[in-house]
Scaffold this motif. Structure first.
Motif, mmCIF file in Angstrom:
data_model
loop_
_atom_site.group_PDB
_atom_site.id
_atom_site.type_symbol
_atom_site.label_atom_id
_atom_site.label_comp_id
_atom_site.label_asym_id
_atom_site.label_seq_id
_atom_site.Cartn_x
_atom_site.Cartn_y
_atom_site.Cartn_z
ATOM 1 N N LEU A 69 6.342 108.997 -12.775
ATOM 2 C CA LEU A 69 6.854 110.367 -12.787
ATOM 3 C C LEU A 69 8.371 110.380 -12.926
ATOM 4 N N PHE A 70 9.037 109.441 -12.267
ATOM 5 C CA PHE A 70 10.497 109.360 -12.406
ATOM 6 C C PHE A 70 10.888 109.087 -13.853
ATOM 7 N N ILE A 71 10.204 108.162 -14.495
ATOM 8 C CA ILE A 71 10.534 107.829 -15.882
ATOM 9 C C ILE A 71 10.284 109.027 -16.792
ATOM 10 N N VAL A 72 9.153 109.703 -16.601
ATOM 11 C CA VAL A 72 8.823 110.851 -17.452
ATOM 12 C C VAL A 72 9.868 111.947 -17.298
ATOM 13 N N PHE A 73 10.196 112.325 -16.060
ATOM 14 C CA PHE A 73 11.152 113.408 -15.862
ATOM 15 C C PHE A 73 12.570 112.992 -16.231
ATOM 16 N N ASP A 74 12.879 111.718 -16.092
ATOM 17 C CA ASP A 74 14.192 111.244 -16.502
ATOM 18 C C ASP A 74 14.347 111.331 -18.015
ATOM 19 N N LEU A 75 13.319 110.962 -18.746
ATOM 20 C CA LEU A 75 13.386 111.056 -20.204
ATOM 21 C C LEU A 75 13.418 112.503 -20.674
ATOM 22 N N ALA A 97 13.545 127.185 -28.559
ATOM 23 C CA ALA A 97 12.741 125.960 -28.501
ATOM 24 C C ALA A 97 13.005 125.205 -27.203
ATOM 25 N N MET A 98 14.275 125.149 -26.783
ATOM 26 C CA MET A 98 14.586 124.442 -25.542
ATOM 27 C C MET A 98 14.072 125.217 -24.332
ATOM 28 N N MET A 99 14.087 126.532 -24.390
ATOM 29 C CA MET A 99 13.551 127.310 -23.273
ATOM 30 C C MET A 99 12.041 127.090 -23.135
ATOM 31 N N ILE A 100 11.343 126.970 -24.252
ATOM 32 C CA ILE A 100 9.908 126.650 -24.212
ATOM 33 C C ILE A 100 9.709 125.258 -23.622
ATOM 34 N N PHE A 101 10.544 124.317 -24.047
ATOM 35 C CA PHE A 101 10.480 122.958 -23.512
ATOM 36 C C PHE A 101 10.742 122.959 -22.008
ATOM 37 N N LEU A 102 11.749 123.691 -21.556
ATOM 38 C CA LEU A 102 12.062 123.743 -20.123
ATOM 39 C C LEU A 102 10.952 124.440 -19.342
ATOM 40 N N LEU A 103 10.310 125.437 -19.926
ATOM 41 C CA LEU A 103 9.183 126.085 -19.262
ATOM 42 C C LEU A 103 8.038 125.086 -19.062
ATOM 43 N N GLU A 104 7.735 124.323 -20.097
ATOM 44 C CA GLU A 104 6.709 123.284 -19.964
ATOM 45 C C GLU A 104 7.118 122.238 -18.935
ATOM 46 N N PHE A 105 8.390 121.883 -18.918
ATOM 47 C CA PHE A 105 8.930 120.929 -17.952
ATOM 48 C C PHE A 105 8.740 121.450 -16.533
ATOM 49 N N MET A 106 9.095 122.696 -16.286
ATOM 50 C CA MET A 106 8.971 123.279 -14.954
ATOM 51 C C MET A 106 7.510 123.458 -14.543
ATOM 52 N N LEU A 107 6.643 123.813 -15.491
ATOM 53 C CA LEU A 107 5.224 123.921 -15.167
ATOM 54 C C LEU A 107 4.638 122.563 -14.774
ATOM 55 N N GLY A 108 5.016 121.533 -15.492
ATOM 56 C CA GLY A 108 4.575 120.182 -15.139
ATOM 57 C C GLY A 108 5.102 119.741 -13.792
ATOM 58 N N PHE A 109 6.349 120.050 -13.530
ATOM 59 C CA PHE A 109 6.952 119.700 -12.243
ATOM 60 C C PHE A 109 6.262 120.448 -11.102
ATOM 61 N N ALA A 110 5.988 121.742 -11.296
ATOM 62 C CA ALA A 110 5.307 122.529 -10.267
ATOM 63 C C ALA A 110 3.888 122.007 -10.037
ATOM 64 N N TYR A 111 3.207 121.640 -11.103
ATOM 65 C CA TYR A 111 1.851 121.101 -10.970
ATOM 66 C C TYR A 111 1.853 119.814 -10.149
ATOM 67 N N ILE A 112 2.778 118.910 -10.479
ATOM 68 C CA ILE A 112 2.846 117.637 -9.756
ATOM 69 C C ILE A 112 3.236 117.860 -8.306
ATOM 70 N N TRP A 113 4.146 118.765 -8.059
ATOM 71 C CA TRP A 113 4.579 119.080 -6.708
ATOM 72 C C TRP A 113 3.416 119.671 -5.910
ATOM 73 N N ARG A 114 2.685 120.599 -6.528
ATOM 74 C CA ARG A 114 1.558 121.257 -5.854
ATOM 75 C C ARG A 114 0.436 120.289 -5.542
ATOM 76 N N ARG A 115 0.205 119.333 -6.428
ATOM 77 C CA ARG A 115 -0.851 118.332 -6.214
ATOM 78 C C ARG A 115 -0.445 117.255 -5.225
ATOM 79 N N GLY A 116 0.825 117.252 -4.776
ATOM 80 C CA GLY A 116 1.284 116.262 -3.806
ATOM 81 C C GLY A 116 1.729 114.952 -4.415
ATOM 82 N N GLY A 117 2.031 114.961 -5.702
ATOM 83 C CA GLY A 117 2.453 113.723 -6.361
ATOM 84 C C GLY A 117 3.843 113.271 -5.944
ATOM 85 N N LEU A 118 4.636 114.151 -5.375
ATOM 86 C CA LEU A 118 5.995 113.790 -4.981
ATOM 87 C C LEU A 118 6.121 113.524 -3.485
#
Length: 121
Positions: A69-75, A97-118
């Motif tokens: 997860l660190f590598i993915v979010f760092d990249l 395009a970057m706002m769409i990318f950041l929205l996907e980034f934040m959705l992925g981060f929220a999903y991982i956070w909610r699932r307890g991955g962090l």
């Protein structure tokens, strides 16, 4: 088409000098370096205390999950700097395009956070 090998001469010269210098310095260190092994130099370093357990012990999967997860979010965040530098050149389409990318980034981060991955228990 004939290949002009003279254009590659600086690359070959750079490689030869680099390999020669590296090999020469390592050899010089081996020849002239001190050879005074003692019990402390030959012992394995394990954070200041004696090693315990087997070297082939199993690690928890969460360790690898956090590392991936660190590598993915760092990249993903590495895309922000070039975007910020070129923002004036790419205009509104690049901004959207970057706002769409950041929205996907934040959705992925929220999903991982909610699932307890962090969280580490």
């Amino acid at each position: 088409m004939l290949l002009n090998l003279a254009a590659y001469f600086p690359v070959l010269l750079f490689l030869l000098i680099g390999l020669g210098l590296g090999g020469g310095l390592v050899s010089l260190g081996k020849l002239l370096g001190p050879r005074k092994p003692d019990i402390h130099k030959n012992s394995p370093y394990e954070c200041g205390f004696e090693a315990f357990g087997d070297a082939r012990m199993k690690f928890d999967v969460r360790y690898y999950l956090v590392a991936i997860l660190f590598i993915v979010f760092d990249l993903e965040t590495a895309f922000l700097f070039p975007w910020g530098v070129a923002l004036r050149d790419i205009g509104w389409s690049g901004f959207i395009a970057m706002m769409i990318f950041l929205l996907e980034f934040m959705l992925g981060f929220a999903y991982i956070w909610r699932r307890g991955g962090l969280s580490w228990e």
